[in-house]
Design a protein around this motif. Structure first.
Motif, mmCIF file in Angstrom:
data_model
loop_
_atom_site.group_PDB
_atom_site.id
_atom_site.type_symbol
_atom_site.label_atom_id
_atom_site.label_comp_id
_atom_site.label_asym_id
_atom_site.label_seq_id
_atom_site.Cartn_x
_atom_site.Cartn_y
_atom_site.Cartn_z
ATOM 1 N N PHE A 177 0.821 -1.240 0.018
ATOM 2 C CA PHE A 177 0.079 0.119 0.104
ATOM 3 C C PHE A 177 0.823 1.286 -0.051
ATOM 4 C CE2 PHE A 177 -2.262 -3.395 2.144
ATOM 5 C CZ PHE A 177 -3.625 -3.391 1.393
ATOM 6 N N PRO A 178 1.593 1.593 -1.184
ATOM 7 C CA PRO A 178 2.530 2.656 -1.294
ATOM 8 C C PRO A 178 1.978 4.045 -0.934
ATOM 9 C CG PRO A 178 2.187 1.756 -3.174
ATOM 10 C CD PRO A 178 1.580 0.722 -2.366
ATOM 11 N N VAL A 179 0.849 4.246 -1.391
ATOM 12 C CA VAL A 179 -0.008 5.379 -1.189
ATOM 13 C C VAL A 179 -0.109 5.707 0.206
ATOM 14 C CG1 VAL A 179 -2.089 6.907 -1.886
ATOM 15 C CG2 VAL A 179 -0.879 5.378 -3.630
ATOM 16 N N PHE A 180 -0.617 4.707 0.902
ATOM 17 C CA PHE A 180 -0.895 4.801 2.398
ATOM 18 C C PHE A 180 0.338 5.076 3.031
ATOM 19 C CE2 PHE A 180 -1.724 2.138 6.296
ATOM 20 C CZ PHE A 180 -2.264 3.155 7.003
ATOM 21 N N PHE A 181 1.429 4.338 2.902
ATOM 22 C CA PHE A 181 2.767 4.698 3.387
ATOM 23 C C PHE A 181 3.092 6.020 3.118
ATOM 24 C CE2 PHE A 181 7.206 4.378 3.570
ATOM 25 C CZ PHE A 181 7.420 3.469 4.790
ATOM 26 N N HIS B 95 -16.622 7.557 11.589
ATOM 27 C CA HIS B 95 -16.703 6.173 10.790
ATOM 28 C C HIS B 95 -16.081 5.228 11.421
ATOM 29 C CE1 HIS B 95 -16.568 3.814 7.164
ATOM 30 N NE2 HIS B 95 -15.487 3.431 7.616
ATOM 31 N N VAL B 96 -15.087 5.501 12.312
ATOM 32 C CA VAL B 96 -14.565 4.277 13.167
ATOM 33 C C VAL B 96 -15.737 4.005 14.519
ATOM 34 C CG1 VAL B 96 -12.952 3.774 14.935
ATOM 35 C CG2 VAL B 96 -12.226 4.677 12.769
ATOM 36 N N TRP B 97 -16.227 4.926 14.900
ATOM 37 C CA TRP B 97 -17.443 4.698 16.013
ATOM 38 C C TRP B 97 -18.357 3.970 15.667
ATOM 39 C CZ3 TRP B 97 -22.656 5.987 16.563
ATOM 40 C CH2 TRP B 97 -23.043 5.474 17.584
ATOM 41 N N PRO C 28 -14.235 0.067 4.327
ATOM 42 C CA PRO C 28 -13.211 -0.273 3.524
ATOM 43 C C PRO C 28 -12.201 0.245 3.262
ATOM 44 C CG PRO C 28 -15.025 0.623 2.080
ATOM 45 C CD PRO C 28 -15.318 0.694 3.479
ATOM 46 N N TYR C 29 -11.866 1.372 4.407
ATOM 47 C CA TYR C 29 -10.946 2.439 4.174
ATOM 48 C C TYR C 29 -9.576 1.916 4.943
ATOM 49 C CZ TYR C 29 -14.647 5.430 2.779
ATOM 50 O OH TYR C 29 -15.880 5.760 2.119
ATOM 51 N N LEU C 30 -8.524 2.391 4.274
ATOM 52 C CA LEU C 30 -7.074 2.452 5.035
ATOM 53 C C LEU C 30 -7.053 3.633 5.753
ATOM 54 C CD1 LEU C 30 -4.798 1.291 2.179
ATOM 55 C CD2 LEU C 30 -5.396 0.072 4.159
ATOM 56 N N VAL C 31 -7.770 4.998 5.077
ATOM 57 C CA VAL C 31 -7.693 6.188 6.037
ATOM 58 C C VAL C 31 -9.120 6.629 5.671
ATOM 59 C CG1 VAL C 31 -6.820 8.500 6.197
ATOM 60 C CG2 VAL C 31 -5.279 6.654 5.597
ATOM 61 N N SER D 260 -11.045 8.888 3.103
ATOM 62 C CA SER D 260 -10.617 9.386 1.809
ATOM 63 C C SER D 260 -9.635 8.282 1.069
ATOM 64 C CB SER D 260 -9.514 10.375 2.098
ATOM 65 O OG SER D 260 -8.616 10.005 3.198
ATOM 66 N N LEU D 261 -9.472 7.339 1.676
ATOM 67 C CA LEU D 261 -8.573 5.898 0.971
ATOM 68 C C LEU D 261 -8.714 4.795 1.342
ATOM 69 C CD1 LEU D 261 -6.034 5.994 -0.999
ATOM 70 C CD2 LEU D 261 -4.641 5.608 1.155
ATOM 71 N N THR D 262 -9.521 4.349 0.161
ATOM 72 C CA THR D 262 -10.087 2.942 0.355
ATOM 73 C C THR D 262 -8.772 1.857 0.331
ATOM 74 O OG1 THR D 262 -10.516 2.413 -1.921
ATOM 75 C CG2 THR D 262 -12.394 3.256 -0.352
ATOM 76 N N VAL D 263 -9.124 0.503 0.521
ATOM 77 C CA VAL D 263 -7.983 -0.579 0.344
ATOM 78 C C VAL D 263 -7.575 -0.619 -1.080
ATOM 79 C CG1 VAL D 263 -7.684 -2.858 0.748
ATOM 80 C CG2 VAL D 263 -8.643 -1.631 2.392
ATOM 81 N N SER D 264 -8.737 -0.622 -2.008
ATOM 82 C CA SER D 264 -8.248 -0.960 -3.478
ATOM 83 C C SER D 264 -7.486 0.520 -3.730
ATOM 84 C CB SER D 264 -9.430 -1.101 -4.143
ATOM 85 O OG SER D 264 -10.509 0.005 -3.853
ATOM 86 N N GLU D 265 -8.038 1.600 -3.422
ATOM 87 C CA GLU D 265 -7.252 2.788 -3.923
ATOM 88 C C GLU D 265 -5.950 2.983 -3.679
ATOM 89 O OE1 GLU D 265 -11.313 5.641 -4.151
ATOM 90 O OE2 GLU D 265 -9.881 5.761 -2.224
#
Length: 348
Positions: free
Chosen positions: A74-78, A224-226, A282-285, A288-293
């Protein structure tokens, strides 16, 4: 499940492994810090040294896996996380190095001043490192680190981040005390068994209070997390963590052997980590940033899964066996009496 989703699940598993294994060591450092002066804290620190010595370095294997999977899969997430929160992550990295150096150098240091200095470095770094790692996780959970976000104190010095940092300290203190109580029984030190059981129960109470506060804070600061924590799979995992925590408390209060308290404590912490991960789907963040994105190229993801499979076959069993040897007393260091007996046998 897509390949990206499978890699994300593996990443969550490795994060949970590091939280439990590395967290136990951080917790031992917390109790080293709070053990008191040289005379009062001598016996707790003796136990901490003997319990940590065989495995403290290997726990960083899980952190290496976390970093490799993140920047490869997940380079974008990193890039997003490290660009927006480089300061707390850098402080955590410095803390990891300093606590390792402090732990390794405090025993061979000949002068009392040197042992105290290295011991203080080890203990303080054991407190600050999980806090900064937890603060970074809180920044992610609250959605403050969207792609393109510039570095800012608000990214990690916000209500959710501060609470996650305190929760990280509490959970590591809880794990450390539970495991040290088991080690006290292994070293036939009943006074230290009771000493660390009481501290494990106190840490568990603090974690319970912080968890309740977290639910109120995330309602507004990380909605979202709540939402994910109070519904579906996230809620099931929260309930599992609560049941495991209660079981741990009950086992710690028993006068009989409470070796199962280690298992339930790990289940409690790991379930909490998984609850956070599942709540973000389905988000990493969020949001704004999903796992697939955030996933890398398909070819990269397939190779990453192959490498992970090799690691599961070769590395994980070896690490698990090392933990088993340690918890069953097979890695205790030799004493002077052992060495003398060995020398006498050679001469004979």
């Amino acid at each position: 499940m897509t390949v990206a989703g499978l890699v994300a699940l593996v990443l969550l598993l490795v994060i949970a492994a590091y939280a439990c294994a590395g967290g136990t060591d951080y917790g031992a450092g917390f109790w080293d810090l709070t053990a008191g002066g040289a005379e009062r804290g001598e016996r707790p620190r003796w136990l901490i040294d003997h319990a940590m010595a065989p495995v403290w370095e290997v726990n960083n294997v899980w952190l290496i896996f976390v970093l490799v999977i993140t920047w490869t899969g997940f380079p974008v997430f990193f890039q997003t996380v490290f660009a927006a929160m480089w300061l707390p992550l850098a402080l955590a990295a410095v803390g990891i190095v300093l606590r390792g150096a402090g732990f390794a150098l405090r025993k061979p240091a000949r002068r009392l001043a040197g042992r105290r200095l290295y011991g203080a470095v080890f203990a303080i770094a054991s407190l600050l490192t999980p806090f900064f790692l937890g603060a970074a996780v809180g920044g992610i959970a609250s959605g403050r680190v969207a792609p393109g976000t510039a570095a800012s104190p608000d990214n990690w010095a916000n209500p959710t981040s501060l609470l996650f940092g305190l929760l990280a300290i509490g959970m590591t203190a809880f794990l450390g005390a539970v495991f040290l109580a088991g080690d006290a029984r292994r070293f036939t030190a009943p006074d230290l068994d009771g000493y660390f059981r009481r501290r494990a129960l106190a840490a568990l109470a603090v974690v319970a209070v912080l968890t309740v506060v977290m639910l109120f804070v995330t309602h507004d600061d990380a909605p979202h997390v709540w939402h994910g924590l109070t519904r579906g799979v996230g809620l099931v995992l929260v309930v599992l963590a609560a049941v495991a925590a209660l079981a741990t408390g009950w086992l710690l209060l028993r006068t009989a052997d409470a070796r199962w308290s280690r298992v339930t404590a790990v289940v409690a912490v790991a379930s909490g980590i998984f609850a956070w991960g599942m709540a973000q789907r389905p988000y990493l963040v969020p949001v704004s940033l999903t796992v697939s994105e955030g996933a890398g190229a398909p070819t990269t993801m397939r190779w990453l899964m192959l490498v992970t499979l090799v690691a599961v076959v070769l590395v994980f069993p070896a690490v698990a066996y090392l933990y088993w040897l340690d918890t069953h007393g097979e890695l205790d260091s030799l004493t002077d009496a052992d060495l003398r007996r060995g020398g006498a046998g050679d001469e004979a």
